[in-house]
Design a protein around this motif. Structure first.
Motif, mmCIF file in Angstrom:
data_model
loop_
_atom_site.group_PDB
_atom_site.id
_atom_site.type_symbol
_atom_site.label_atom_id
_atom_site.label_comp_id
_atom_site.label_asym_id
_atom_site.label_seq_id
_atom_site.Cartn_x
_atom_site.Cartn_y
_atom_site.Cartn_z
ATOM 1 N N PRO A 127 2.040 -12.356 -11.420
ATOM 2 C CA PRO A 127 2.613 -11.049 -11.775
ATOM 3 C C PRO A 127 2.418 -10.667 -13.235
ATOM 4 N N GLN A 128 1.863 -11.579 -14.033
ATOM 5 C CA GLN A 128 1.603 -11.261 -15.437
ATOM 6 C C GLN A 128 0.247 -10.579 -15.622
ATOM 7 N N MET A 129 -0.500 -10.470 -14.538
ATOM 8 C CA MET A 129 -1.783 -9.773 -14.611
ATOM 9 C C MET A 129 -1.559 -8.293 -14.873
ATOM 10 N N GLU A 130 -2.562 -7.644 -15.425
ATOM 11 C CA GLU A 130 -2.524 -6.193 -15.584
ATOM 12 C C GLU A 130 -2.389 -5.571 -14.203
ATOM 13 N N LEU A 131 -1.629 -4.462 -14.086
ATOM 14 C CA LEU A 131 -1.229 -3.935 -12.789
ATOM 15 C C LEU A 131 -2.403 -3.647 -11.864
ATOM 16 N N SER A 132 -3.413 -2.939 -12.323
ATOM 17 C CA SER A 132 -4.537 -2.608 -11.444
ATOM 18 C C SER A 132 -5.266 -3.862 -10.979
ATOM 19 N N GLU A 133 -5.342 -4.865 -11.851
ATOM 20 C CA GLU A 133 -5.992 -6.125 -11.482
ATOM 21 C C GLU A 133 -5.149 -6.879 -10.460
ATOM 22 N N PHE A 134 -3.821 -6.873 -10.660
ATOM 23 C CA PHE A 134 -2.920 -7.525 -9.700
ATOM 24 C C PHE A 134 -3.055 -6.876 -8.322
ATOM 25 N N ASN A 135 -3.067 -5.549 -8.282
ATOM 26 C CA ASN A 135 -3.184 -4.841 -7.003
ATOM 27 C C ASN A 135 -4.519 -5.105 -6.334
ATOM 28 N N ARG A 136 -5.569 -5.199 -7.127
ATOM 29 C CA ARG A 136 -6.887 -5.490 -6.561
ATOM 30 C C ARG A 136 -6.907 -6.889 -5.951
ATOM 31 N N ALA A 189 -3.151 1.457 -4.222
ATOM 32 C CA ALA A 189 -3.453 2.287 -5.388
ATOM 33 C C ALA A 189 -3.143 1.528 -6.679
ATOM 34 N N PRO A 190 -3.959 1.687 -7.714
ATOM 35 C CA PRO A 190 -3.784 0.926 -8.963
ATOM 36 C C PRO A 190 -2.430 1.113 -9.624
ATOM 37 N N HIS A 191 -1.747 2.255 -9.370
ATOM 38 C CA HIS A 191 -0.495 2.527 -10.076
ATOM 39 C C HIS A 191 0.742 2.003 -9.354
ATOM 40 N N LEU A 192 0.613 1.538 -8.099
ATOM 41 C CA LEU A 192 1.780 1.065 -7.351
ATOM 42 C C LEU A 192 2.234 -0.290 -7.879
ATOM 43 N N SER A 193 3.469 -0.359 -8.324
ATOM 44 C CA SER A 193 3.917 -1.551 -9.057
ATOM 45 C C SER A 193 5.011 -2.344 -8.357
ATOM 46 N N GLU A 222 -7.337 -7.661 -1.896
ATOM 47 C CA GLU A 222 -8.365 -8.545 -1.348
ATOM 48 C C GLU A 222 -7.750 -9.607 -0.440
ATOM 49 N N ARG A 223 -6.602 -10.125 -0.826
ATOM 50 C CA ARG A 223 -5.937 -11.149 -0.016
ATOM 51 C C ARG A 223 -5.485 -10.587 1.338
ATOM 52 N N LEU A 224 -4.952 -9.368 1.330
ATOM 53 C CA LEU A 224 -4.475 -8.770 2.568
ATOM 54 C C LEU A 224 -5.619 -8.370 3.496
ATOM 55 N N ALA A 277 0.814 -1.213 0.000
ATOM 56 C CA ALA A 277 0.000 0.000 0.000
ATOM 57 C C ALA A 277 0.849 1.265 0.000
ATOM 58 N N GLY A 278 2.088 1.159 0.461
ATOM 59 C CA GLY A 278 2.995 2.291 0.403
ATOM 60 C C GLY A 278 2.887 3.281 1.542
#
Length: 230
Positions: free
Chosen positions: A207-216, A145-149, A220-222, A133-134
């Protein structure tokens, strides 16, 4: 030279520092940790943790210190805050991000150096603690946030590294506060605050998922209880 100092003076400073930190937390917090053995079973682990308070980094590093050394990833401002230089030095924290006032090419170069340090630590068998989450929570649930990679970038470059999810409950200001009666003998109605730290292995983050989808998905897991006792 840095490696030599870390393995000599740094080693003794870490023992001293974490002994103090563990003593402090034992006085004011009743901490339980489930799944600690999972860290003991592997090296070079990426730990993805919830971020509920400013105490998270020292707490996690201190309670896991006797199991394995943890290298926390911290924000640039925290790393270069003169009031925090000692714990940052002792833990050999890795700083990420950079001031927004820097030119774009300088910020990109800093990002690449930070990533290189993280990957090198993992390759040496050191475990890296990352808060996806940063920043600490401003609301009840964990929000990435969707942009955090950061988490996805590391997993793309080291897909073979073991990954653990770590959830802290009872420490943040948006979490229920429960106390024991440790200090009642001096007349205080509240004792130590109960804190639960739970660790779980995860092997299906993609990690091959699109970034916003990966973060979502990670978000949810956390936010999901890792075990029944939460």
């Amino acid at each position: 030279m840095v490696r030599f100092i870390d393995n000599t003076l740094g080693k003794w400073l870490r023992h001293f520092f974490f002994a103090i930190v563990r003593t402090y937390f034992s006085l004011f917090y009743n901490v339980s940790c489930a799944g600690k053995h999972l860290l003991q079973d592997s090296n070079g682990t990426l730990i993805l943790a919830t971020h509920v308070s400013r105490f998270d980094g020292p707490l996690i590093a201190a309670i896991l210190y006797t199991t394995q050394r943890i290298r926390p990833v911290v924000h640039y401002r925290e790393y270069h805050n003169w009031m925090q230089w000692f714990p940052m030095f002792v833990a050999r924290a890795i700083h990420v991000s950079s001031p927004k006032s820097w030119p774009a090419e300088k910020r990109q170069a800093q990002k690449e150096r930070s990533m290189a340090r993280i990957l090198a630590a993992l390759d040496r068998g050191e475990s890296v603690l990352l808060f996806p989450a940063g920043h600490t929570r401003q609301v009840g649930p964990e929000i990435i946030a969707p942009h955090l990679s950061g988490a996805r970038d590391i997993l793309q470059k080291r897909p073979d590294r073991p990954v653990l999810l770590l959830r802290i409950d009872g420490l943040g200001r948006f979490q229920p506060a429960r106390y024991d009666y440790f200090w009642t003998f001096i007349g205080r109605s509240k004792g130590r605050r109960h804190i639960s730290v739970d660790i779980k292995t995860v092997d299906d983050l993609d990690p091959q998922m699109e970034l916003s989808e990966f973060n979502r998905d990670l978000e949810e897991r956390l936010n999901r209880p890792l075990r029944d006792h939460f």
